[in-house]
Write an enzyme that holds these catalytic residues in place. Structure first.
Site, PDB file in Angstrom:
ATOM      1  N   ASP A 198      37.960  40.394  43.382  1.00 34.36           N
ATOM      2  CA  ASP A 198      37.393  39.188  42.535  1.00 34.36           C
ATOM      3  C   ASP A 198      37.958  39.538  40.955  1.00 34.36           C
ATOM      4  O   ASP A 198      37.949  40.790  40.869  1.00 34.36           O
ATOM      5  CB  ASP A 198      35.871  39.149  42.584  1.00 34.36           C
ATOM      6  N   ASP A 240      36.639  37.996  37.428  1.00 37.30           N
ATOM      7  CA  ASP A 240      35.792  38.188  36.536  1.00 37.30           C
ATOM      8  C   ASP A 240      34.403  38.974  37.015  1.00 37.30           C
ATOM      9  O   ASP A 240      33.812  38.604  37.805  1.00 37.30           O
ATOM     10  CB  ASP A 240      35.115  36.690  36.309  1.00 37.30           C
TER      11      ASP A 240
END
Length: 181
Positions: free
Chosen positions: A9, A11
């Site tokens: 992922d 952020d």
């Protein structure tokens, strides 16, 4: 070529989640990211970023701005001898999106679409892959694809006990993950 990857992922895992980051001056790498990614590559893992980008759906920034930031981010990795193999993103949101971006789609995590694209594009064996995320949706998407190792990091969003129980490991940040594999 390698048939395994670390799905990341963005952020909260790669960079500090300052909410809707879309400019290089707001992009702050989390400590240890480059060393961790180098370690994964040295072990034969591809690196694939899978990121929900509802800021596009909400009209906060454009796909072009996202693409420019992604190019800049990948260049930063290259300067640290790390190659990002691919970046997949979802520009949709089922309720907050504007126009065509307002939709229920198969790519927005917890749906598995982005991971499935990476698995197909690179002929990966999901059982030998790793997902590193900071939300339950990251783990759920990995489960739906049969990803072998699911890791939650505390460097991003808060998550509940259910998210933690669905993950194989929980650690402070991406820098801790190489020691788990």
């Amino acid at each position: 070529m390698s048939n395994k990857a670390v799905f990341l992922d963005r952020d909260g895992v790669i960079n500090v989640d300052h909410a809707y980051v879309h400019k290089p001056e707001d992009f702050e790498f989390i400590a240890g990211v480059f060393a961790a990614c180098r370690s994964f590559q040295q072990r034969g893992y591809r690196l694939i970023i899978v990121t929900n980008q509802s800021g596009i759906a909400r009209g906060y920034y454009s796909e072009q701005q996202f693409a420019e930031l992604t190019t800049w981010m990948k260049e930063q990795f290259l300067q640290h001898d790390v190659r990002i193999d691919e970046v997949y993103y979802c520009p949709h949101h089922p309720t907050k999106g504007i126009g065509d971006y307002r939709q229920q789609c198969g790519c927005r995590k917890p749906e598995p679409g982005m991971l499935q694209r990476g698995i197909a594009a690179f002929n990966l064996d999901p059982e030998h892959c790793v997902m590193v995320g900071d939300k339950h949706g990251d783990i759920q998407a990995a489960q739906r694809c049969g990803i072998g190792t699911k890791v939650l990091v505390r460097s991003g969003q808060k998550f509940d006990q259910k998210a933690q129980s669905d993950a194989d490991y929980t650690c402070d940040a991406l820098a801790d993950v190489p020691a788990l594999l």
